[in-house]
Design a protein around this motif. Structure first.
Motif, PDB file in Angstrom:
ATOM      1  N   ALA A  72       0.832  -1.200   0.000  1.00 49.69           N
ATOM      2  CA  ALA A  72       0.000   0.000   0.000  1.00 49.69           C
ATOM      3  C   ALA A  72       0.870   1.254   0.000  1.00 49.69           C
ATOM      4  CB  ALA A  72      -0.942  -0.003   1.198  1.00 49.69           C
ATOM      5  N   GLU A  73       1.938   1.241   0.769  1.00 55.19           N
ATOM      6  CA  GLU A  73       2.829   2.404   0.786  1.00 55.19           C
ATOM      7  C   GLU A  73       3.473   2.614  -0.580  1.00 55.19           C
ATOM      8  OE1 GLU A  73       4.095   2.771   5.453  1.00 55.19           O
ATOM      9  OE2 GLU A  73       5.431   1.654   4.146  1.00 55.19           O
ATOM     10  N   ARG A  74       3.999   1.551  -1.148  1.00 61.06           N
ATOM     11  CA  ARG A  74       4.651   1.674  -2.459  1.00 61.06           C
ATOM     12  C   ARG A  74       3.630   1.937  -3.554  1.00 61.06           C
ATOM     13  NH1 ARG A  74       8.204   3.910  -2.604  1.00 61.06           N
ATOM     14  NH2 ARG A  74       8.740   3.206  -4.680  1.00 61.06           N
ATOM     15  N   GLY A  75       2.428   1.410  -3.412  1.00 59.07           N
ATOM     16  CA  GLY A  75       1.389   1.587  -4.418  1.00 59.07           C
ATOM     17  C   GLY A  75       0.759   2.962  -4.413  1.00 59.07           C
ATOM     18  N   THR A  76       0.829   3.650  -3.281  1.00 57.47           N
ATOM     19  CA  THR A  76       0.248   4.996  -3.239  1.00 57.47           C
ATOM     20  C   THR A  76       1.244   6.064  -3.667  1.00 57.47           C
ATOM     21  OG1 THR A  76       0.744   5.151  -0.868  1.00 57.47           O
ATOM     22  CG2 THR A  76      -1.488   4.463  -1.487  1.00 57.47           C
ATOM     23  N   ASP A  77       2.527   5.789  -3.588  1.00 56.82           N
ATOM     24  CA  ASP A  77       3.525   6.776  -4.012  1.00 56.82           C
ATOM     25  C   ASP A  77       3.294   7.268  -5.444  1.00 56.82           C
ATOM     26  OD1 ASP A  77       4.829   6.938  -1.602  1.00 56.82           O
ATOM     27  OD2 ASP A  77       6.582   5.784  -2.229  1.00 56.82           O
ATOM     28  N   PRO A  78       3.090   6.364  -6.412  1.00 52.58           N
ATOM     29  CA  PRO A  78       2.851   6.853  -7.778  1.00 52.58           C
ATOM     30  C   PRO A  78       1.590   7.711  -7.887  1.00 52.58           C
ATOM     31  CG  PRO A  78       3.330   4.504  -7.788  1.00 52.58           C
ATOM     32  CD  PRO A  78       3.180   4.908  -6.359  1.00 52.58           C
ATOM     33  N   ILE A  79       0.570   7.389  -7.094  1.00 49.35           N
ATOM     34  CA  ILE A  79      -0.662   8.183  -7.101  1.00 49.35           C
ATOM     35  C   ILE A  79      -0.352   9.595  -6.627  1.00 49.35           C
ATOM     36  CG2 ILE A  79      -2.920   8.471  -5.983  1.00 49.35           C
ATOM     37  CD1 ILE A  79      -3.043   5.336  -5.892  1.00 49.35           C
ATOM     38  N   PHE A  80       0.329   9.694  -5.502  1.00 47.90           N
ATOM     39  CA  PHE A  80       0.651  11.011  -4.944  1.00 47.90           C
ATOM     40  C   PHE A  80       1.565  11.783  -5.883  1.00 47.90           C
ATOM     41  CE2 PHE A  80       0.247   8.824  -0.570  1.00 47.90           C
ATOM     42  CZ  PHE A  80      -1.129   8.834  -0.664  1.00 47.90           C
ATOM     43  N   HIS A  81       2.571  11.111  -6.432  1.00 45.53           N
ATOM     44  CA  HIS A  81       3.498  11.781  -7.352  1.00 45.53           C
ATOM     45  C   HIS A  81       2.775  12.274  -8.599  1.00 45.53           C
ATOM     46  CE1 HIS A  81       7.308   9.683  -5.579  1.00 45.53           C
ATOM     47  NE2 HIS A  81       6.618  10.368  -4.691  1.00 45.53           N
ATOM     48  N   ALA A  82       1.874  11.448  -9.133  1.00 43.91           N
ATOM     49  CA  ALA A  82       1.121  11.848 -10.331  1.00 43.91           C
ATOM     50  C   ALA A  82       0.244  13.066 -10.061  1.00 43.91           C
ATOM     51  CB  ALA A  82       0.261  10.682 -10.827  1.00 43.91           C
ATOM     52  N   LEU A  83      -0.253  13.176  -8.848  1.00 42.54           N
ATOM     53  CA  LEU A  83      -1.127  14.301  -8.511  1.00 42.54           C
ATOM     54  C   LEU A  83      -0.349  15.571  -8.164  1.00 42.54           C
ATOM     55  CD1 LEU A  83      -3.757  12.337  -6.415  1.00 42.54           C
ATOM     56  CD2 LEU A  83      -4.072  13.296  -8.710  1.00 42.54           C
ATOM     57  N   MET A 114      -2.473  -2.724  12.453  1.00 35.83           N
ATOM     58  CA  MET A 114      -3.856  -2.552  11.989  1.00 35.83           C
ATOM     59  C   MET A 114      -4.244  -1.069  12.042  1.00 35.83           C
ATOM     60  SD  MET A 114      -5.184  -5.553  11.217  1.00 35.83           S
ATOM     61  CE  MET A 114      -6.721  -6.192  11.796  1.00 35.83           C
ATOM     62  N   ALA A 115      -3.882  -0.399  13.125  1.00 33.53           N
ATOM     63  CA  ALA A 115      -4.208   1.024  13.262  1.00 33.53           C
ATOM     64  C   ALA A 115      -3.496   1.837  12.178  1.00 33.53           C
ATOM     65  CB  ALA A 115      -3.840   1.535  14.650  1.00 33.53           C
ATOM     66  N   TYR A 116      -2.239   1.505  11.912  1.00 36.45           N
ATOM     67  CA  TYR A 116      -1.469   2.210  10.890  1.00 36.45           C
ATOM     68  C   TYR A 116      -2.072   1.987   9.504  1.00 36.45           C
ATOM     69  CZ  TYR A 116       2.539   3.661   8.056  1.00 36.45           C
ATOM     70  OH  TYR A 116       3.349   4.275   7.139  1.00 36.45           O
ATOM     71  N   PHE A 117      -2.410   0.740   9.187  1.00 37.25           N
ATOM     72  CA  PHE A 117      -3.021   0.427   7.902  1.00 37.25           C
ATOM     73  C   PHE A 117      -4.331   1.198   7.750  1.00 37.25           C
ATOM     74  CE2 PHE A 117      -5.758  -2.085   5.101  1.00 37.25           C
ATOM     75  CZ  PHE A 117      -4.937  -2.265   4.009  1.00 37.25           C
ATOM     76  N   SER A 118      -5.135   1.200   8.791  1.00 36.54           N
ATOM     77  CA  SER A 118      -6.428   1.892   8.762  1.00 36.54           C
ATOM     78  C   SER A 118      -6.251   3.395   8.583  1.00 36.54           C
ATOM     79  CB  SER A 118      -7.220   1.615  10.039  1.00 36.54           C
ATOM     80  OG  SER A 118      -7.541   0.250  10.114  1.00 36.54           O
ATOM     81  N   PHE A 119      -5.318   3.981   9.317  1.00 37.10           N
ATOM     82  CA  PHE A 119      -5.071   5.416   9.203  1.00 37.10           C
ATOM     83  C   PHE A 119      -4.634   5.791   7.791  1.00 37.10           C
ATOM     84  CE2 PHE A 119      -2.056   8.933   9.144  1.00 37.10           C
ATOM     85  CZ  PHE A 119      -2.856   9.955   9.607  1.00 37.10           C
ATOM     86  N   ARG A 120      -3.675   5.047   7.256  1.00 40.42           N
ATOM     87  CA  ARG A 120      -3.195   5.349   5.898  1.00 40.42           C
ATOM     88  C   ARG A 120      -4.303   5.191   4.867  1.00 40.42           C
ATOM     89  NH1 ARG A 120       2.123   6.234   4.104  1.00 40.42           N
ATOM     90  NH2 ARG A 120       1.370   5.328   2.165  1.00 40.42           N
ATOM     91  N   ARG A 121      -5.184   4.221   5.100  1.00 38.45           N
ATOM     92  CA  ARG A 121      -6.275   4.013   4.145  1.00 38.45           C
ATOM     93  C   ARG A 121      -7.257   5.185   4.182  1.00 38.45           C
ATOM     94  NH1 ARG A 121      -7.180  -0.212   1.224  1.00 38.45           N
ATOM     95  NH2 ARG A 121      -4.964   0.258   1.036  1.00 38.45           N
ATOM     96  N   VAL A 122      -7.561   5.672   5.375  1.00 35.23           N
ATOM     97  CA  VAL A 122      -8.452   6.830   5.496  1.00 35.23           C
ATOM     98  C   VAL A 122      -7.828   8.031   4.776  1.00 35.23           C
ATOM     99  CG1 VAL A 122      -9.425   8.513   7.120  1.00 35.23           C
ATOM    100  CG2 VAL A 122      -9.613   6.072   7.592  1.00 35.23           C
ATOM    101  N   ALA A 123      -6.524   8.228   4.966  1.00 33.46           N
ATOM    102  CA  ALA A 123      -5.838   9.349   4.314  1.00 33.46           C
ATOM    103  C   ALA A 123      -5.885   9.199   2.791  1.00 33.46           C
ATOM    104  CB  ALA A 123      -4.398   9.437   4.801  1.00 33.46           C
TER     105      ALA A 123
END
Length: 177
Positions: A72-83, A114-123
C-alpha cells in the motif's frame, strides 16, 4: 461493496483498465472495506495464532498484514506523485524486499499495524474521493516501463492486489470473506 461471492478475477474483470464513475466507485468501496475485513479476519484470534504460518511454507496473518502495508505504501507513491508532479518518475523499489527490509514493520504489534493500515487508508481515501474526473487520468512512469500509468491504474492495482490477499487469507483462516 461487492458481494462476498466475488473473487479477485471477477473484481479485476469489473475494474477494467478504462476508468468510469461506476468503476471508480466500486474501487473506492473495496479499498474502504479492506481495514474492516482485516479486523474481521483477525477478530477472536490470539496473537500466537496471528503470528503462526497459515500453512506449510505460508505466511502468517501478521506477515500478510505487513506485506499489505508495504504494498500500500509503495502503491500509493505513484498516485501522490502523479497528482503533485508534472512528469513523475517512479524508481523500481520492491515493496517487500527493498521497502520492507528498510521499514521493518514486522517488529510492531498487530494492533499497531492494523491502526497504521487503517489510518493510511483513510488518508488515501480522502485524497481519492476528492479527485475530479480528469485527475484520475494523471500519470506517473515507472522505471523500466515505457508508458506512463494513470492514477486509476495505480489505485486499481492496489485494490485488486489487496482483494486477492484478503480472499486468500479468508480461505486459509476458514472465515467468510
Amino acid at each position: 461493496m461487492p458481494d462476498n461471492a466475488m473473487n479477485k478475477a471477477a473484481l479485476r474483470k469489473r475494474l477494467t483498465t478504462q476508468p468510469t464513475d461506476e468503476r471508480i466507485e466500486l474501487m473506492l468501496q473495496v479499498l474502504a472495506a479492506s481495514p474492516g475485513r482485516l479486523q474481521k479476519l483477525s477478530a477472536g484470534r490470539s496473537e500466537a495464532e496471528l503470528m503462526a504460518p497459515l500453512g506449510e511454507g505460508e505466511r502468517s496473518f501478521k506477515r500478510d498484514l505487513t506485506h499489505l502495508i508495504y504494498c500500500a505504501e509503495r502503491g500509493t507513491d505513484p498516485i501522490f506523485h502523479a497528482l503533485i508532479l508534472k512528469e513523475p518518475f517512479i524508481p523500481r523499489i520492491h515493496a517487500e524486499r527493498d521497502w520492507g527490509a528498510l521499514m521493518g514493520y514486522d517488529v510492531f504489534d498487530i494492533p499497531e499495524l492494523m491502526a497504521y493500515f487503517s489510518f493510511r487508508r483513510v488518508a488515501l481515501l480522502r485524497i481519492l474521493h476528492s479527485l475530479k474526473r480528469p485527475q484520475w487520468d494523471r500519470s506517473a512512469r515507472r522505471e523500466g516501463v515505457k508508458r506512463s500509468q494513470s492514477v486509476y491504474h495505480w489505485a486499481r492495482g492496489l485494490c485488486v492486489h489487496e482483494y486477492g490477499h484478503l480472499e486468500d487469507l479468508a480461505k486459509k483462516l476458514g472465515a467468510p470473506c
